[in-house]
Design a protein around this motif. Sequence first.
Motif, PDB file in Angstrom:
ATOM      1  N   VAL A  83      82.273   9.819  38.017  1.00 24.58           N
ATOM      2  CA  VAL A  83      82.129  10.152  36.592  1.00 24.58           C
ATOM      3  C   VAL A  83      80.783   9.774  35.979  1.00 24.58           C
ATOM      4  N   ASN A  84      80.131   8.775  36.539  1.00 28.66           N
ATOM      5  CA  ASN A  84      78.799   8.412  36.032  1.00 28.66           C
ATOM      6  C   ASN A  84      78.133   7.449  37.025  1.00 28.66           C
ATOM      7  N   GLY A  85      76.956   6.969  36.647  1.00 32.38           N
ATOM      8  CA  GLY A  85      76.245   6.059  37.542  1.00 32.38           C
ATOM      9  C   GLY A  85      77.007   4.765  37.763  1.00 32.38           C
ATOM     10  N   THR A  86      77.607   4.244  36.705  1.00 33.67           N
ATOM     11  CA  THR A  86      78.368   3.002  36.818  1.00 33.67           C
ATOM     12  C   THR A  86      79.505   3.154  37.834  1.00 33.67           C
ATOM     13  N   HIS A  87      80.197   4.288  37.775  1.00 35.74           N
ATOM     14  CA  HIS A  87      81.285   4.550  38.712  1.00 35.74           C
ATOM     15  C   HIS A  87      80.752   4.586  40.149  1.00 35.74           C
ATOM     16  N   ALA A  88      79.651   5.277  40.349  1.00 42.40           N
ATOM     17  CA  ALA A  88      79.066   5.351  41.695  1.00 42.40           C
ATOM     18  C   ALA A  88      78.699   3.949  42.197  1.00 42.40           C
ATOM     19  N   LEU A  89      78.116   3.153  41.315  1.00 41.07           N
ATOM     20  CA  LEU A  89      77.729   1.791  41.703  1.00 41.07           C
ATOM     21  C   LEU A  89      78.961   0.940  41.994  1.00 41.07           C
ATOM     22  N   ALA A  90      80.007   1.103  41.195  1.00 41.85           N
ATOM     23  CA  ALA A  90      81.232   0.330  41.418  1.00 41.85           C
ATOM     24  C   ALA A  90      81.871   0.735  42.752  1.00 41.85           C
ATOM     25  N   PRO A 110      72.095  -7.170  36.716  1.00 46.61           N
ATOM     26  CA  PRO A 110      72.237  -5.718  36.881  1.00 46.61           C
ATOM     27  C   PRO A 110      72.475  -5.038  35.532  1.00 46.61           C
ATOM     28  N   TYR A 111      72.501  -3.727  35.565  1.00 42.63           N
ATOM     29  CA  TYR A 111      72.716  -2.891  34.379  1.00 42.63           C
ATOM     30  C   TYR A 111      73.956  -3.365  33.611  1.00 42.63           C
ATOM     31  N   ASP A 112      73.850  -3.341  32.287  1.00 42.19           N
ATOM     32  CA  ASP A 112      74.903  -3.873  31.393  1.00 42.19           C
ATOM     33  C   ASP A 112      76.324  -3.507  31.807  1.00 42.19           C
ATOM     34  N   VAL A 164      69.772  -4.661  44.301  1.00 38.59           N
ATOM     35  CA  VAL A 164      68.518  -4.578  43.550  1.00 38.59           C
ATOM     36  C   VAL A 164      68.505  -3.329  42.682  1.00 38.59           C
ATOM     37  N   GLN A 165      68.121  -3.503  41.435  1.00 37.74           N
ATOM     38  CA  GLN A 165      67.990  -2.375  40.503  1.00 37.74           C
ATOM     39  C   GLN A 165      66.530  -1.951  40.494  1.00 37.74           C
ATOM     40  N   ARG A 166      66.297  -0.691  40.858  1.00 36.07           N
ATOM     41  CA  ARG A 166      64.924  -0.187  40.974  1.00 36.07           C
ATOM     42  C   ARG A 166      64.259  -0.051  39.598  1.00 36.07           C
ATOM     43  N   SER A 167      64.939   0.631  38.702  1.00 33.97           N
ATOM     44  CA  SER A 167      64.367   0.908  37.388  1.00 33.97           C
ATOM     45  C   SER A 167      64.527  -0.296  36.467  1.00 33.97           C
ATOM     46  N   LYS A 168      63.619  -0.412  35.515  1.00 34.39           N
ATOM     47  CA  LYS A 168      63.790  -1.482  34.536  1.00 34.39           C
ATOM     48  C   LYS A 168      64.999  -1.236  33.645  1.00 34.39           C
ATOM     49  N   GLY A 169      65.469   0.028  33.646  1.00 37.92           N
ATOM     50  CA  GLY A 169      66.592   0.337  32.764  1.00 37.92           C
ATOM     51  C   GLY A 169      66.180   0.027  31.337  1.00 37.92           C
ATOM     52  N   TYR A 170      67.016  -0.737  30.639  1.00 37.76           N
ATOM     53  CA  TYR A 170      66.685  -1.061  29.253  1.00 37.76           C
ATOM     54  C   TYR A 170      66.260  -2.509  29.107  1.00 37.76           C
ATOM     55  N   VAL A 198      70.892  -0.473  46.500  1.00 38.26           N
ATOM     56  CA  VAL A 198      69.916  -0.190  45.444  1.00 38.26           C
ATOM     57  C   VAL A 198      70.556   0.642  44.331  1.00 38.26           C
ATOM     58  N   ASP A 199      70.440   0.156  43.100  1.00 44.14           N
ATOM     59  CA  ASP A 199      70.721   0.989  41.935  1.00 44.14           C
ATOM     60  C   ASP A 199      69.475   1.842  41.729  1.00 44.14           C
ATOM     61  N   ASN A 200      69.577   3.120  42.112  1.00 43.34           N
ATOM     62  CA  ASN A 200      68.409   4.013  42.156  1.00 43.34           C
ATOM     63  C   ASN A 200      68.274   4.867  40.895  1.00 43.34           C
ATOM     64  N   CYS A 201      69.089   4.614  39.891  1.00 43.28           N
ATOM     65  CA  CYS A 201      69.090   5.434  38.666  1.00 43.28           C
ATOM     66  C   CYS A 201      67.696   5.544  38.057  1.00 43.28           C
ATOM     67  N   TYR A 202      67.316   6.729  37.702  1.00 41.40           N
ATOM     68  CA  TYR A 202      66.044   7.069  37.043  1.00 41.40           C
ATOM     69  C   TYR A 202      64.830   7.028  37.970  1.00 41.40           C
ATOM     70  N   GLY A 203      65.036   6.598  39.234  1.00 43.96           N
ATOM     71  CA  GLY A 203      63.883   6.507  40.134  1.00 43.96           C
ATOM     72  C   GLY A 203      63.685   7.741  40.998  1.00 43.96           C
ATOM     73  N   GLY A 221      73.162   6.617  42.647  1.00 45.11           N
ATOM     74  CA  GLY A 221      72.689   7.117  41.357  1.00 45.11           C
ATOM     75  C   GLY A 221      73.602   8.162  40.744  1.00 45.11           C
ATOM     76  N   SER A 222      73.139   8.713  39.631  1.00 37.19           N
ATOM     77  CA  SER A 222      73.924   9.649  38.814  1.00 37.19           C
ATOM     78  C   SER A 222      73.326  11.051  38.883  1.00 37.19           C
ATOM     79  N   LEU A 223      74.172  12.060  38.897  1.00 39.49           N
ATOM     80  CA  LEU A 223      73.683  13.446  38.929  1.00 39.49           C
ATOM     81  C   LEU A 223      73.319  13.967  37.547  1.00 39.49           C
ATOM     82  N   ILE A 224      73.647  13.250  36.471  1.00 37.07           N
ATOM     83  CA  ILE A 224      73.158  13.718  35.163  1.00 37.07           C
ATOM     84  C   ILE A 224      71.876  12.990  34.769  1.00 37.07           C
ATOM     85  N   LYS A 225      71.277  12.364  35.780  1.00 30.73           N
ATOM     86  CA  LYS A 225      69.890  11.878  35.626  1.00 30.73           C
ATOM     87  C   LYS A 225      69.035  12.697  36.614  1.00 30.73           C
ATOM     88  N   ASN A 226      68.026  12.089  37.197  1.00 32.42           N
ATOM     89  CA  ASN A 226      67.009  12.821  37.967  1.00 32.42           C
ATOM     90  C   ASN A 226      67.520  13.824  39.010  1.00 32.42           C
TER      91      ASN A 226
END
Length: 415
Positions: A83-90, A110-112, A164-170, A198-203, A221-226
């Motif tokens: 359903v989203n990046g968080t789900h994929a990571l979980a 890691p991401y919030d 490891v989270q690749r992107s700085k995220g927020y 690796v949390d590859n979101c946004y990279g 990662g998420s398919l509704i990102k890059n």
Amino acid sequence: MDGLEIIAKRAEENLTVGFERIDRIAYINTERVLAAFKKHRVSEGHFASSTGYGYDDRGREVIDRIYAELFGCEAALVRHNIVNGTHALAIGLYGLLRPGDTLLSVAGKPYDTLEEVIGISGTPGNGSLADFGIGYRQVELKNGKLDFDAIGKRLDGSVKVVFVQRSKGYLDRPTLSVDAIGELVSFVKERSDAYVMVDNCYGEFTETKEPSALGADLVVGSLIKNPGGGMAECGGYLCGTAKAVELCSYRLTTVGVGGEVGATVGQNKNILKGLFYAPHSVKEALKTALFAAKVFEELGFEAEPDSSAVRHDIIQSIRLCDPDLLCAFCRGIQYASPVDSYVTPEPWDMPGYQDKVIMAAGTFTSGSSIELSADGPLRSPYTVFFQGGLTYESGKVGILSAAREVLKAQKKRAE
Ligand SMILES: *Cc1c(COP(=O)(O)O)cnc(C)c1O
């Protein structure tokens, strides 16, 4: 030309070298995507829809193989129903970790949204990793870099996953390059059997290789990102070693069943077409970010990364140092969006956040952040984070609209 148009023109003239670098990366990645499509003989039959169990869905199978090819690894699990990046990571974390194991996060927190998954926040008993007896440790970055001394000290036999989270995220930290993650992989592999995840979101596609090509066991990662290229309507991916991906497939569906079933209900074409577009969409988003950094630097603000930096993700932040300017920026982005342009974003109390948050998003796909979108918490230094821009032209229009709103708010303030 008004003052802002002159600044925009000058900015573009100054960005030719940066733009050329982004063009080169997009070209190489497009070649890589086409080579993978060719090797795996993508044909119209792969766009067919499946229902029910989804047995023998050739499109689903070819998508997994193409992702594995592009990510330089053995296997992949790409699914519209993640359903989203968080789900994929979980899925990745629950797939790899067992009771008594430890998760070691090495780029700080890691991401919030993963806090409740790990169990460092949220309600005990909800089924977090902590509920299942999985320990958690964290190592902060040191001067913006991985702190190998500290990681070495925490890397004992109980650590099953180094995260490891690749992107700085927020967060207020630099984004890690793929090479920096490669160094981490070598460091961990010399000392331990732990998986590197690796949390590859946004990279994705901001460089010409992904961390899995340098030996990371699982890249997520998420398919509704890059990698969805603005075309995938939902979904996520996990790429990595055959062993790691198999364990994750058991978590996504059930033990024994894994990734061999799953109806794709018509989503294969969007996922493949999105992947075809992804290097280009990422290029447009990177150029939009670079343009924004330069224009806002010219207007006297601090941009991170700055307009001369080599980029490893699509996120751009700008310190606006004033709540009114933060809201003005988001208004400008919203007013220039293709969807919901008549809406005025307001700060609101978002669940899970201490401060009010303002968000601008006028996207075709709900929540998609490869499309131009911006947000920021209403706290000092009132930094706006934004990303995306499916086309540079629309990204530029959006950034100039944001700049106009910011200038208007400054003028109003001065009166
Ligand atoms: C977007 C993102 C996620 C996942 O967020 P979702 O909103 O669940 O897709 C995780 N990590 C990082 C760094 C992200 O940018």
